[in-house]
Structures are given as C-alpha cells and as structure tokens.
Design an enzyme around this catalytic site. Structure first.
Site, PDB file in Angstrom:
ATOM      1  CB  CYS A 263      -0.866  -0.101   1.189  1.00 23.98           C
ATOM      2  SG  CYS A 263      -2.227  -1.440   1.231  1.00 23.98           S
TER       3      CYS A 263
HETATM    4  N1  LIG Z   1      -2.687  -5.878   1.942  1.00 26.57           N
HETATM    5  C1  LIG Z   1      -3.287  -4.805   2.485  1.00 26.57           C
HETATM    6  O1  LIG Z   1      -2.795  -4.355   3.560  1.00 26.57           O
HETATM    7  C2  LIG Z   1      -4.240  -3.882   1.541  1.00 26.57           C
HETATM    8  C3  LIG Z   1      -5.025  -2.916   2.760  1.00 26.57           C
HETATM    9  C4  LIG Z   1      -5.959  -2.261   2.079  1.00 26.57           C
HETATM   10  C5  LIG Z   1      -6.018  -2.248   0.613  1.00 26.57           C
HETATM   11  N2  LIG Z   1      -5.432  -3.120  -0.036  1.00 26.57           N
HETATM   12  C6  LIG Z   1      -5.662  -2.961  -1.677  1.00 26.57           C
HETATM   13  O2  LIG Z   1      -6.498  -4.275  -2.102  1.00 26.57           O
HETATM   14  C7  LIG Z   1      -6.287  -4.903  -3.014  1.00 26.57           C
HETATM   15  C8  LIG Z   1      -5.808  -6.624  -2.932  1.00 26.57           C
HETATM   16  O3  LIG Z   1      -4.532  -6.486  -2.183  1.00 26.57           O
HETATM   17  P1  LIG Z   1      -4.231  -7.772  -1.275  1.00 26.57           P
HETATM   18  O4  LIG Z   1      -3.083  -7.231  -0.430  1.00 26.57           O
HETATM   19  O5  LIG Z   1      -5.275  -8.632  -0.853  1.00 26.57           O
HETATM   20  O6  LIG Z   1      -3.359  -8.741  -2.533  1.00 26.57           O
HETATM   21  P2  LIG Z   1      -3.141 -10.083  -2.614  1.00 26.57           P
HETATM   22  O7  LIG Z   1      -1.764 -10.020  -3.497  1.00 26.57           O
HETATM   23  O8  LIG Z   1      -2.748 -10.511  -1.075  1.00 26.57           O
HETATM   24  O9  LIG Z   1      -4.228 -10.742  -2.954  1.00 26.57           O
HETATM   25  C9  LIG Z   1      -4.909 -10.664  -4.458  1.00 26.57           C
HETATM   26  C10 LIG Z   1      -5.298 -11.969  -5.030  1.00 26.57           C
HETATM   27  O10 LIG Z   1      -6.026 -11.658  -6.140  1.00 26.57           O
HETATM   28  C11 LIG Z   1      -5.686 -12.521  -7.221  1.00 26.57           C
HETATM   29  N3  LIG Z   1      -5.931 -12.148  -8.497  1.00 26.57           N
HETATM   30  C12 LIG Z   1      -5.217 -11.461  -9.276  1.00 26.57           C
HETATM   31  N4  LIG Z   1      -5.867 -10.986 -10.311  1.00 26.57           N
HETATM   32  C13 LIG Z   1      -6.875 -11.659 -10.177  1.00 26.57           C
HETATM   33  C14 LIG Z   1      -8.114 -11.582 -11.263  1.00 26.57           C
HETATM   34  N5  LIG Z   1      -8.190 -10.703 -12.293  1.00 26.57           N
HETATM   35  N6  LIG Z   1      -9.497 -12.231 -10.824  1.00 26.57           N
HETATM   36  C15 LIG Z   1      -9.508 -12.866  -9.566  1.00 26.57           C
HETATM   37  N7  LIG Z   1      -8.248 -12.870  -8.762  1.00 26.57           N
HETATM   38  C16 LIG Z   1      -7.243 -12.369  -9.067  1.00 26.57           C
HETATM   39  C17 LIG Z   1      -4.507 -13.070  -6.926  1.00 26.57           C
HETATM   40  O11 LIG Z   1      -4.074 -14.483  -7.117  1.00 26.57           O
HETATM   41  C18 LIG Z   1      -4.453 -12.926  -5.337  1.00 26.57           C
HETATM   42  O12 LIG Z   1      -4.333 -14.142  -4.640  1.00 26.57           O
HETATM   43  C19 LIG Z   1      -5.236  -4.118  -3.764  1.00 26.57           C
HETATM   44  O13 LIG Z   1      -5.559  -3.156  -4.208  1.00 26.57           O
HETATM   45  C20 LIG Z   1      -4.641  -3.493  -2.285  1.00 26.57           C
HETATM   46  O14 LIG Z   1      -3.826  -2.041  -2.624  1.00 26.57           O
HETATM   47  C21 LIG Z   1      -4.411  -4.118   0.491  1.00 26.57           C
END
Ligand SMILES: NC(=O)c1ccc[n+]([C@@H]2O[C@H](COP(=O)([O-])OP(=O)(O)OC[C@H]3O[C@@H](n4cnc5c(N)ncnc54)[C@H](O)[C@@H]3O)[C@@H](O)[C@H]2O)c1
Length: 427
Positions: A263
């Site tokens: 992030c």
């Molecule tokens: N990790 C954090 O602390 C956090 C906090 C708030 C917001 N976010 C935001 O949330 C979003 C997701 O982050 P995350 O940390 O969960 O990511 P992550 O990488 O942990 O998980 C994302 C998952 O999505 C899957 N994926 C990729 N493309 C896809 C598609 N087209 N269809 C379905 N699945 C797909 C991946 O295989 C992965 O398992 C991002 O935008 C991030 O900036 C993250």
C-alpha cells in the site's frame, strides 16, 4: 438482511478477511481467484495469509465456502466484491489489468432479473469505478443503477493488527447513485459495526488515498528530521517520545528503514498519476515523500558504515546480520520491503549479508540467495547486527542478540521504557 450469495474475487490479504466476515454472518460465499494454487490450497484448508489460520479456512469450508478458479461457478450471485491487486506497471503508472479482468468476468455473470450489487474494494485512483469498471460492466448491455448496483468501498485492513480488524473498523461506502449506496450500506452493515457513506464514488476512492498518503508523507517527515537530528547530535527518538505527550494536535509517526508492503509505497503513486494525467501537474508532497522514504535503505547502510568507522574497522569484508526482513512486524510478507534495499547497499559496500526471520524460510535479493541464520544466538558470529523489523520475538529474546556492533532502525530495542540500552545504536 437476507442471506446473500456473495462472490469475492481475489483471495489475498483483503479478500480472505472479507470471506471470514461473510461466512460468520451467514452469507453463502464463493471465492474466485485466478491462481489455481491459491484456490486448491484453500480447498484443502490451507491459508496463505498471516491473519487467517488453516483451522478457520476448514471451518469456512464446513459452512459452505467454495474456493474456485473456475469462473463458470459465479452464477446466481447477489453481491460481487472485487479485491484484486492494483500494482504499478514497469513504468510506474497504475496497472489496472486485474481490476479490468475481474470486471469483465462479472459482466458475463450479471443478469438484470437478479439486480446484483458490484463493489470494488481494490485501492485505486478516483474515477476508476465510474470510468473503468462501469463501462466494462455495461458492455454486456445492462445499465448501472438500473440493472445492477455499483459501489466503491475501500478496504482498511491492517495485516497483523489484532485490535483493528475488518469487523470493527468503520467501512466507507460510496455509491454510483444513492440507491446503489443504500444497497452497499445494507450489505456491509450485515458484516461490520459501522458503515460510513461518502458523497459518491470518487470521495470514497479519494478517502483511501488520503489515508495512505497521510501515512507516507508523515513517515517521510520523521525520516528526514531523523537524518538531520543525527547530524545535529539530537536523539530523535527522545524528541518523538517528548512530542507525543501533547494530547492534542499531534500524532506520532516513527522513522525506520523505509516503507514497504502493498500500500504505502504504491497507492500515493496512483494519486500522483491521476493528478498528472487529469490536471497536468505534479503532486509535490507525494513525490518528495517517495524520494525521502526510498532513500532510507541506503541511509541505513550509510549508518552501518559509520558504526564500523567509529569502531576503527570497515564494513567491506565484514559479516552483517539483518534481523527481520518483512515490511511489518509479525507477518510473513516481504513485498516492497526496505530490507531488499538495505541488503543490496550493504553488498555493494562489500559486506557479507545474512538474515534471521522466523517468518521467511528463504530470501534472495537480485536473484542471489541471502544466507539464513536459524538461531538468534548465532548473532555472536557476526561483526554487526541490524534490526530492521521489530518482530515480537526480538523484543522477548533481546539477551540472545549480541554482536560487537548493533543498530536498531526501529527504536524498539535500543530504547526500553524510554531509557537507552547502551549496546545498541539507533537510527
Ligand atoms: N494488503 C493490505 O494490507 C491492503 C489493505 C487495504 C487495501 N489493499 C488493496 O486491496 C487490493 C488487494 O490487495 P491484497 O493485499 O489482498 O492482494 P494479494 O496479492 O494478497 O491478493 C490478491 C489476490 O487476487 C488474485 N487475483 C489477481 N488477479 C485476479 C483476477 N483478475 N481475478 C481474481 N483474482 C485475481 C491473486 O491471485 C491474489 O491471490 C489491492 O488494491 C491493495 O492495494 C491491500
């Protein structure tokens, strides 16, 4: 609220806590992920996310949770929630390809009779839900607000934080229309204690970027002040401890070896890109914060050099141990971790770098493996130990850490109860 059939797209750090909340509140949940490995493991009850245990996943499965990489399973869905990654492209601009592909997948699955709700939770720049996601969803001939509801609800999950979880952190919701917001508010009210509505989609998208940019900028502020304080002979940790006694108008941020994770180093760039693309101007705060925070790993290496020089020796040819290489304490996530830059800089200076981190079994930097040290007591074999991440384990077993030179970049072990621990230097 009636039981909803919910599809969570993207089963990572954001998607899985959402699955947990949905299952706990009686909804039927299908988890879709493009990674077959992720869904196969989940189907076996194996979690790949720190805050979700294997036994929890097994419980969800027993309650009907269906993880799948097969898009045809996403039929008859009431609520679609997109939780896919929003990284940067190689040229530093937003890469929305996962959001677009998830939206395309949903387009083929929405039917006017059911009038589903579609929510984007991935962090992105203001305008994405209306300008990117909505046209894709409408490309099948159905209309937002008429045939389906559309909303943006940023995720505020803080991995590793046991106090503030998905369930008790207020959930922001912005709708394409106020009826869309009603629908999203109703859904999230079934999962969390408090839902806060924004005026519209862009306000919800921008609120998330304000939250992350605020952290980024304030971390950069203390990092820069720490550097000049060191040159001025001021103990900046003492300064922070003093300033935070003010009960109003001040929030303490702490310096460190740099920012990491999915992030803070990434999201402000989404905002910077939007401002540049729309208004043709730069977002100076963001660029400056980026520059200062990105300089910290090299600064840590520079402080290691200084420690060696003071001791009358050189970092070149020395053995340096890095403690804690993840970007946050007590999690197993090394994405964008500043530890990479620290290891790289120290290697360039001729040091032999090893690491200790019980959360990470193997680690390489620029394709070259970094030697792993299994026991903290082995720190005695090193010329210098650099604490990069204050995992709880280090605070509990301080007396096991011992080498001629020790640098604490987190100010956690070098200042216990406000008093300086003489064996340690601080950043
Ligand atoms: N990790 C954090 O602390 C956090 C906090 C708030 C917001 N976010 C935001 O949330 C979003 C997701 O982050 P995350 O940390 O969960 O990511 P992550 O990488 O942990 O998980 C994302 C998952 O999505 C899957 N994926 C990729 N493309 C896809 C598609 N087209 N269809 C379905 N699945 C797909 C991946 O295989 C992965 O398992 C991002 O935008 C991030 O900036 C993250």
């Amino acid at each position: 609220m009636q039981i909803q059939r919910v599809a969570v797209l993207g089963l990572g750090y954001v998607g899985l806590p959402l699955v947990r909340a949905c299952v706990a509140n009686g909804h039927e949940v299908i988890g879709f992920d493009v990674s077959q490995r992720v869904t196969d493991n989940l189907a076996l009850g194996i979690s790949h996310v720190d805050d979700v245990s294997d036994s929890e996943v097994k419980d969800w499965l027993a309650q009907g949770f269906l993880p799948t990489a097969d898009a045809s399973m996403l039929s008859q869905i009431d609520v679609f929630v997109i939780c896919v990654p929003t990284p940067l492209s190689s040229d530093g601009t937003p890469d929305l390809s996962a959001v677009e592909s998830a939206a395309r997948l949903i387009t083929g699955q929405i039917h006017s009779g059911r009038r589903p709700l579609v929510v984007l939770e991935s962090t992105t720049y203001p305008g994405t839900t209306e300008e990117i996601v909505k046209p894709i969803l409408e490309s099948g001939g159905l209309l937002a607000a008429q045939d389906f509801s559309l909303a943006f609800s940023p995720e505020r999950i803080d991995p590793g934080n046991a106090t503030w979880t998905f369930e008790n952190t207020p959930k922001l919701v912005g709708g394409y229309t106020s009826q869309c917001a009603d629908r999203a508010e109703e859904f999230y009210s079934s999962l969390t204690t408090k839902v806060v509505r924004t005026k519209g989609l862009k306000e919800a998208e921008m609120a998330k970027l304000l939250e992350n940019t605020y952290r980024h900028v304030n971390i950069a502020l203390v990092n820069e002040l720490a550097k000049v304080s060191h040159l001025l002979g001021i103990d900046f940790w003492d300064v922070i401890a003093a300033a935070e006694t003010k009960p109003h108008g001040f929030q303490a941020f702490r310096l460190g070896p740099g920012v990491g994770g999915h992030c803070i180093p990434i999201d402000p760039n989404y905002l910077g890109h939007r401002v540049r693309a729309e208004l043709g101007q730069s977002l100076r705060f963001v660029e400056l914060a980026q520059e200062i925070n990105a300089s910290m790993p090299e600064y840590v290496a520079h402080r290691v050099v200084e420690l060696f020089a003071k001791a009358g020796s050189s970092v070149s040819g020395s053995k340096v141990l890095l403690l804690g290489i993840t970007y946050k304490p007590d999690i197993a996530d090394v994405r964008e971790s500043p530890a990479y830059g620290v290891a790289r800089s120290l290697r360039e200076l001729g040091a032999h770098v090893s690491y200790h981190d019980e959360h990470i079994a193997q680690w390489d930097v620029d394709g070259e493996a970094v030697a792993r040290v299994a026991a903290l007591a082995q720190s005695r074999e090193f010329d210098c130990t650099v604490l990069l991440q204050s995992h709880m384990r280090y605070l509990e077993c301080l007396d096991e850490i011992s080498s001629p030179l020790m640098l604490d970049t987190q100010g956690r072990v070098a200042r216990i109860g406000g008093a300086h621990v003489p064996a340690w230097s601080t950043l």
